[in-house]
Design an enzyme around this catalytic site. Structure first.
Site, PDB file in Angstrom:
ATOM      1  N   HIS A  88       0.884  -1.177   0.000  1.00 11.95           N
ATOM      2  CA  HIS A  88       0.000   0.000   0.000  1.00 11.95           C
ATOM      3  C   HIS A  88       0.920   1.225   0.000  1.00 11.95           C
ATOM      4  CE1 HIS A  88      -3.569  -2.412   1.327  1.00 11.95           C
ATOM      5  NE2 HIS A  88      -2.622  -3.154   1.884  1.00 11.95           N
ATOM      6  N   ARG A  90      -0.070   4.473  -0.870  1.00 11.14           N
ATOM      7  CA  ARG A  90      -0.782   5.682  -0.416  1.00 11.14           C
ATOM      8  C   ARG A  90      -0.903   6.816  -1.421  1.00 11.14           C
ATOM      9  NH1 ARG A  90      -2.675   2.391   3.294  1.00 11.14           N
ATOM     10  NH2 ARG A  90      -1.359   2.054   5.092  1.00 11.14           N
ATOM     11  N   ASN A 120      -6.700   0.916  -2.187  1.00 11.72           N
ATOM     12  CA  ASN A 120      -7.298   1.780  -1.148  1.00 11.72           C
ATOM     13  C   ASN A 120      -6.517   3.083  -0.990  1.00 11.72           C
ATOM     14  OD1 ASN A 120      -5.288   0.033  -0.050  1.00 11.72           O
ATOM     15  ND2 ASN A 120      -5.990   0.474   2.022  1.00 11.72           N
ATOM     16  N   HIS A 204      -9.001  -9.928   0.682  1.00  7.98           N
ATOM     17  CA  HIS A 204      -8.689  -9.718   2.098  1.00  7.98           C
ATOM     18  C   HIS A 204      -9.829 -10.408   2.843  1.00  7.98           C
ATOM     19  CE1 HIS A 204      -7.260  -7.021   5.560  1.00  7.98           C
ATOM     20  NE2 HIS A 204      -8.180  -7.822   6.053  1.00  7.98           N
ATOM     21  N   ASP A 329       2.503  -6.813   2.567  1.00  8.00           N
ATOM     22  CA  ASP A 329       1.375  -5.967   2.982  1.00  8.00           C
ATOM     23  C   ASP A 329       1.905  -4.664   3.572  1.00  8.00           C
ATOM     24  OD1 ASP A 329      -1.192  -5.085   3.405  1.00  8.00           O
ATOM     25  OD2 ASP A 329      -1.518  -6.241   5.229  1.00  8.00           O
TER      26      ASP A 329
END
Ligand code: DOR
Length: 464
Positions: A88, A90, A120, A204, A329
């Site tokens: 991730h 961002r 996300n 997930h 992750d």
């Protein structure tokens, strides 16, 4: 960040084309005297010649004439670059935690030459435009190769059916708010039933209803250790079972992300069709609920850490081939954010810089072999995401390589980290296997403790 042009590494040397005289092939590189981790058989001492971004020759005493750059590996270990299939970073939207540039620098320092990034972000990656935006951003700033997931929502089926260039579909069955949370059975049936069964779905797997009920049960508790009780083993099992059922009925490729429990390993041991794969993170293998006392909310993540019995079952699952690969992750949050009292502290921890040394240290301790580390971190991600020409030290493969020092222990130091969040749950751990040189498509992206910010990775290709 300064970039020393010629001094490659304390223990390695570099000769530039101009130093060596005329006739040097501009994009060639020779790595000499390396312990080569080849796909079959034991590692052996040899040389690798790289031309035009690919491995051109592997052998002993390869000629250096006309080669632009030479690295003397002095017996250190050369392996394929790590492919991290879950990070991730961002960007866009929360760049104060990490961005694609700093995330990719952290990758290069950690020997990760390719990453797959999750949807996300803000805006969410849920259609072609938001995916293309990420691809364009990455092309302009990533020093390693990149790929991106498209996120499933309850109503973006058309986008999931038509999107081009995504590595897979990501479904958050729990542990998420907003449109990316897809728990409704009818919506899940549509996604599994009406998208290309060869387009990988990564889930997930945590069960929303059970977590909600348990949150109520533990309401008022502010000690972070309760996180593992709220999002308990059964929550993970229920969701994994549900995803497995959907994938089995629709014969749809499924990858279960970051498995955390022995229960799920046993579920897959009993029934795991050829088109289903699963992964585990180094933190779920190496940290347990006992670490909350030391780390507080730095140990908080989704799915949560488990007790030591689960850790042993996850290791066994890897050894038995029930778990196919390792992903970090990498989910950075700032220390200020993490310092908020539970349950306001966000879940997630960084990992791309420490995953390879952690696993090579585990290999040194006899918990696995060097060949298994390469299989779990390089070959398997390439195979299951169908990324051609990567993950193996083999002629014709892309020259995504990492030279590691498997013998000199060095602690994880906060001040050396390149991730923007600036901390690691493994701070202070003495690890071997730190990358000395990371090579991306034949370009030196990391050496002598520094990243070359001018290097650019490429968009990964995914076959179906
Ligand atoms: O702990 C987590 N944090 N797990 C995830 O899967 C998402 C992540 C995040 O984005 O912060």
């Amino acid at each position: 960040m300064d970039w020393p042009v010629l001094n490659l590494l304390d223990r390695c040397y570099l000769e530039s084309a101009c130093e060596r005289g005329s006739g040097a092939l501009a994009s060639s590189l020779l790595i000499r005297n390396a312990e080569l981790v080849v796909p079959e058989g034991d590692p052996w001492l040899g040389d690798v010649l790289v031309k035009n971004g690919q491995i051109a020759e592997i052998g002993q005493h390869l000629a250096a004439e006309g080669v632009a750059r030479v690295i003397d590996a002095e017996g250190h270990t050369l392996m394929p670059g790590v492919i991290d299939p879950q990070v991730h970073f961002r960007e866009p939207g929360r760049e104060h935690k990490e961005d694609l540039q700093t995330g990719s620098w952290a990758c290069a320092r950690g020997g990760v030459t390719s990453f797959l990034e999750m949807p996300n972000t803000d805006p969410l990656t849920i259609d072609q435009a938001t995916l293309d935006d990420k691809l364009a951003r990455a092309a302009s700033k990533c020093v390693v190769n990149y790929g991106f997931f498209i996120g499933a929502t309850a109503d973006n089926l058309k986008e999931l059916q038509t999107v081009q260039g995504a590595c897979g579909i990501k479904i958050f069955m729990g542990s998420m708010h907003g449109p990316l949370l897809v728990d409704d059975q009818a919506a899940l049936e549509r996604i599994f039933g009406e998208t290309d069964p060869n387009f990988l779905i990564a889930v997930h797997a945590e069960d929303l209803s059970r977590i909600k009920a348990r949150k109520a049960l533990f309401a008022g508790r502010t000690d972070v250790a309760v996180h593992s009780q709220i999002q308990d083993e059964e929550s993970a099992l229920i969701a994994s079972r549900r995803a497995l059922d959907l994938a089995t009925r629709y014969r749809h490729r499924l990858h279960i992300l970051h498995l955390s429990t022995g229960l799920e390993v046993e579920l897959l041991r009993q029934h795991k069709p050829a088109w289903v794969t699963a992964e585990v993170t180094p933190q779920h293998l190496l940290l347990s609920t006992a670490d909350y006392a030391r780390l507080g909310s730095l140990a908080q993540m989704n799915p949560p850490l488990r007790d030591p019995a689960n850790l042993a079952q996850l290791w066994q699952g890897l050894h038995d081939g029930i778990l196919d690969c390792i992903a970090t992750d990498h989910a950075p949050h700032t220390l200020e954010e993490k310092a908020q009292p539970y349950p306001h502290s966000p879940s997630g921890m960084p990992g791309v810089e420490t995953a390879l040394p952690l696993m090579l240290t585990a290999a040194q301790q006899g918990r696995c072999t060097l060949a298994q580390v390469v299989q779990w971190m390089c070959e398997a991600p390439a195979r299951l995401y169908r990324i051609p020409n990567k993950g193996r030290l083999q002629v014709g493969y892309d020259a995504d390589l990492v030279l590691v020092d498997r013998h000199t222990p060095k602690p994880v130091r906060r001040e050396e980290l390149l991730t923007k969040c600036g901390w690691s749950p493994f701070e202070g751990w003495e690890l071997v296997g730190w990358p000395l040189v990371t090579i991306v498509g034949g370009q030196i992206a990391f050496q002598n403790g520094q990243v070359d910010p001018s290097v650019r990775g490429k968009a990964l290709q995914f076959q179906r």
